[in-house]
Design a protein around this motif. Structure first.
Motif, PDB file in Angstrom:
ATOM      1  N   SER A  44       4.751  -4.231   7.438  1.00  0.00           N
ATOM      2  CA  SER A  44       5.470  -4.954   6.382  1.00  0.00           C
ATOM      3  C   SER A  44       4.521  -5.833   5.582  1.00  0.00           C
ATOM      4  CB  SER A  44       6.587  -5.803   6.994  1.00  0.00           C
ATOM      5  OG  SER A  44       7.556  -4.987   7.607  1.00  0.00           O
ATOM      6  N   LEU A  45       3.592  -6.488   6.271  1.00  0.00           N
ATOM      7  CA  LEU A  45       2.632  -7.329   5.577  1.00  0.00           C
ATOM      8  C   LEU A  45       1.749  -6.506   4.649  1.00  0.00           C
ATOM      9  CD1 LEU A  45       1.168  -9.977   5.030  1.00  0.00           C
ATOM     10  CD2 LEU A  45      -0.197  -9.572   7.098  1.00  0.00           C
ATOM     11  N   LEU A  46       1.273  -5.356   5.115  1.00  0.00           N
ATOM     12  CA  LEU A  46       0.455  -4.495   4.263  1.00  0.00           C
ATOM     13  C   LEU A  46       1.217  -4.093   3.003  1.00  0.00           C
ATOM     14  CD1 LEU A  46      -1.408  -1.931   6.562  1.00  0.00           C
ATOM     15  CD2 LEU A  46      -2.320  -3.980   5.475  1.00  0.00           C
ATOM     16  N   ALA A  50       0.420  -4.999  -0.968  1.00  0.00           N
ATOM     17  CA  ALA A  50       0.250  -3.936  -1.959  1.00  0.00           C
ATOM     18  C   ALA A  50       1.335  -3.960  -3.033  1.00  0.00           C
ATOM     19  CB  ALA A  50       0.243  -2.574  -1.273  1.00  0.00           C
ATOM     20  N   GLY A  51       2.276  -4.909  -2.942  1.00  0.00           N
ATOM     21  CA  GLY A  51       3.330  -5.000  -3.941  1.00  0.00           C
ATOM     22  C   GLY A  51       4.479  -4.052  -3.730  1.00  0.00           C
ATOM     23  N   ARG A  52       4.627  -3.487  -2.525  1.00  0.00           N
ATOM     24  CA  ARG A  52       5.697  -2.528  -2.245  1.00  0.00           C
ATOM     25  C   ARG A  52       6.822  -3.117  -1.408  1.00  0.00           C
ATOM     26  NH1 ARG A  52       1.659  -0.207  -4.501  1.00  0.00           N
ATOM     27  NH2 ARG A  52       1.512   2.065  -4.624  1.00  0.00           N
ATOM     28  N   PHE A  53       6.700  -4.389  -1.012  1.00  0.00           N
ATOM     29  CA  PHE A  53       7.666  -5.002  -0.120  1.00  0.00           C
ATOM     30  C   PHE A  53       7.781  -6.472  -0.496  1.00  0.00           C
ATOM     31  CE2 PHE A  53       9.419  -5.362   4.359  1.00  0.00           C
ATOM     32  CZ  PHE A  53      10.282  -4.286   4.259  1.00  0.00           C
ATOM     33  N   PRO A  54       8.959  -7.095  -0.335  1.00  0.00           N
ATOM     34  CA  PRO A  54       9.140  -8.493  -0.752  1.00  0.00           C
ATOM     35  C   PRO A  54       8.580  -9.467   0.281  1.00  0.00           C
ATOM     36  CG  PRO A  54      11.167  -7.679   0.203  1.00  0.00           C
ATOM     37  CD  PRO A  54      10.225  -6.508   0.182  1.00  0.00           C
ATOM     38  N   HIS A  55       8.494 -10.726  -0.112  1.00  0.00           N
ATOM     39  CA  HIS A  55       8.229 -11.800   0.839  1.00  0.00           C
ATOM     40  C   HIS A  55       9.176 -12.941   0.501  1.00  0.00           C
ATOM     41  CE1 HIS A  55       5.684 -12.796  -2.645  1.00  0.00           C
ATOM     42  NE2 HIS A  55       5.799 -14.069  -2.278  1.00  0.00           N
ATOM     43  N   SER A  65      -4.443  -2.993  -9.582  1.00  0.00           N
ATOM     44  CA  SER A  65      -3.459  -2.146  -8.908  1.00  0.00           C
ATOM     45  C   SER A  65      -3.820  -1.946  -7.445  1.00  0.00           C
ATOM     46  CB  SER A  65      -3.370  -0.783  -9.599  1.00  0.00           C
ATOM     47  OG  SER A  65      -4.628  -0.121  -9.538  1.00  0.00           O
ATOM     48  N   ALA A  66      -2.828  -1.500  -6.678  1.00  0.00           N
ATOM     49  CA  ALA A  66      -3.024  -1.223  -5.252  1.00  0.00           C
ATOM     50  C   ALA A  66      -2.581   0.204  -4.963  1.00  0.00           C
ATOM     51  CB  ALA A  66      -2.223  -2.209  -4.405  1.00  0.00           C
ATOM     52  N   ALA A  67      -3.247   0.851  -4.008  1.00  0.00           N
ATOM     53  CA  ALA A  67      -2.899   2.218  -3.614  1.00  0.00           C
ATOM     54  C   ALA A  67      -2.730   2.276  -2.108  1.00  0.00           C
ATOM     55  CB  ALA A  67      -3.981   3.194  -4.065  1.00  0.00           C
ATOM     56  N   LEU A  68      -1.765   3.081  -1.673  1.00  0.00           N
ATOM     57  CA  LEU A  68      -1.478   3.227  -0.252  1.00  0.00           C
ATOM     58  C   LEU A  68      -2.222   4.409   0.337  1.00  0.00           C
ATOM     59  CD1 LEU A  68       2.415   2.760  -0.195  1.00  0.00           C
ATOM     60  CD2 LEU A  68       0.648   0.994  -0.046  1.00  0.00           C
ATOM     61  N   GLY A  69      -2.816   4.192   1.503  1.00  0.00           N
ATOM     62  CA  GLY A  69      -3.323   5.289   2.297  1.00  0.00           C
ATOM     63  C   GLY A  69      -2.218   5.780   3.212  1.00  0.00           C
ATOM     64  N   GLN A  70      -2.574   6.199   4.399  1.00  0.00           N
ATOM     65  CA  GLN A  70      -1.584   6.687   5.358  1.00  0.00           C
ATOM     66  C   GLN A  70      -0.747   5.535   5.893  1.00  0.00           C
ATOM     67  OE1 GLN A  70      -0.430   9.398   6.839  1.00  0.00           O
ATOM     68  NE2 GLN A  70       0.263   8.743   8.847  1.00  0.00           N
ATOM     69  N   ILE A  71       0.568   5.616   5.696  1.00  0.00           N
ATOM     70  CA  ILE A  71       1.511   4.667   6.283  1.00  0.00           C
ATOM     71  C   ILE A  71       2.692   5.486   6.793  1.00  0.00           C
ATOM     72  CG2 ILE A  71       3.052   2.713   5.873  1.00  0.00           C
ATOM     73  CD1 ILE A  71       1.117   1.653   3.844  1.00  0.00           C
ATOM     74  N   ALA A  72       2.829   5.561   8.089  1.00  0.00           N
ATOM     75  CA  ALA A  72       3.835   6.425   8.694  1.00  0.00           C
ATOM     76  C   ALA A  72       5.226   6.084   8.191  1.00  0.00           C
ATOM     77  CB  ALA A  72       3.785   6.293  10.222  1.00  0.00           C
ATOM     78  N   GLY A  73       5.964   7.112   7.785  1.00  0.00           N
ATOM     79  CA  GLY A  73       7.319   6.931   7.299  1.00  0.00           C
ATOM     80  C   GLY A  73       7.413   6.509   5.855  1.00  0.00           C
ATOM     81  N   ALA A 243       8.872   6.542   0.297  1.00  0.00           N
ATOM     82  CA  ALA A 243      10.104   6.542   1.071  1.00  0.00           C
ATOM     83  C   ALA A 243      11.159   5.720   0.365  1.00  0.00           C
ATOM     84  CB  ALA A 243       9.856   5.978   2.458  1.00  0.00           C
ATOM     85  N   ALA A 244      12.410   6.109   0.546  1.00  0.00           N
ATOM     86  CA  ALA A 244      13.469   5.381  -0.127  1.00  0.00           C
ATOM     87  C   ALA A 244      13.635   3.992   0.424  1.00  0.00           C
ATOM     88  CB  ALA A 244      14.787   6.143  -0.002  1.00  0.00           C
TER      89      ALA A 244
END
Length: 251
Positions: A44-46, A50-55, A65-73, A243-244
């Motif tokens: 969640s912190l990652l 990266a701007g994909r989750f709230p705080h 910008s930020a890009a995601l590598g492998q994140i399961a799910g 992911a949705a």
């Protein structure tokens, strides 16, 4: 240059704290490791960084910008696509770099996006700095090992020329030599000017990462530099798939 600045960052839900009191500043050319046990909120912190989750608490500033590598799910290889097809599809989705942004995108990413019709695979692998490890362009996503999934994810993340690359659980399913190869690959990306933040259960001694322990009061510490003899690992490629939804608590 500072890419990410987090101060007192926290996320609280009705179930309680996911993570809290995180202070993290990542600059270009640095590798940061977020460590902690499963359920400590590393994923969640990652995603927040990266701007994909709230705080819900604290302040977060990010430059570029930020890009995601492998994140399961959340960001994983498509089981039905080959490594080469993952790269080609990503380059087609990204399209050419607009003229006004060309000075902001690393040369390696520019070259890959210009070569997507001919030498996309070779150019992308070279751009990520993984030419010393064998890649099988015809291998399907469903057949990739955990290490190959991580390395494919890093290759794909680099194609957009982001300022920040994040990767989750980089030590999962790997032995000591493979872990050495993963951390060496992260260091190579940092050497190219990316800020890199990865999560892991632990960082073994001898790797040049700034370590942040989630759920523990210890302050960030810098580990020893990566030894020049660190063995490279065979790279693989990971296709991000948005992911949705994401669970509130991620290990």
């Amino acid at each position: 240059m500072k890419i990410v600045e987090a101060s007192g960052l926290g996320l609280r839900t009705r179930r309680g704290w996911v993570y809290r009191d995180v202070d993290l500043t990542a600059e270009t050319g640095e590798v940061h490791a977020v460590t902690g046990p499963p359920g400590s909120g590393r994923t969640s912190l990652l995603l927040t960084l990266a701007g994909r989750f709230p705080h819900s608490e604290g302040q977060l500033r990010r430059r570029g910008s930020a890009a995601l590598g492998q994140i399961a799910g959340v960001h994983e290889p498509d089981p039905t696509l080959t490594v080469a097809e993952h790269i080609q599809e990503r380059l087609l989705l990204l399209g050419p770099v607009p003229r006004r942004r060309r000075q902001l995108v690393p040369v390696a990413a520019l070259r890959a996006r210009r070569a997507y019709r001919r030498d996309a695979f070779a150019t992308a692998i070279a751009g990520a700095g993984f030419t010393d490890a064998p890649f099988d362009p015809d291998r399907y996503g469903r057949d990739l090992t955990p290490v190959e999934r991580q390395l494919l994810g890093l290759v794909l993340a680099s194609l957009s020329g982001p300022s920040l690359i994040v990767a989750d659980d980089v030590d999962a399913g790997s032995d000591a030599p493979e872990r050495a190869g993963i951390w060496a690959a992260l260091a190579r990306l940092a050497d190219q000017g990316y800020a890199v933040i990865a999560s892991a259960r632990a960082v073994e001694p001898g790797f040049g990462a700034i370590v942040h322990r989630i759920g523990a009061p210890a302050r960030p510490t810098r580990a020893e530099p990566i030894p020049p003899t660190a063995a490279p690992v065979a790279p693989g490629v990971v296709e991000p798939r948005a992911a949705a939804e994401r669970s509130e608590v991620n290990a």
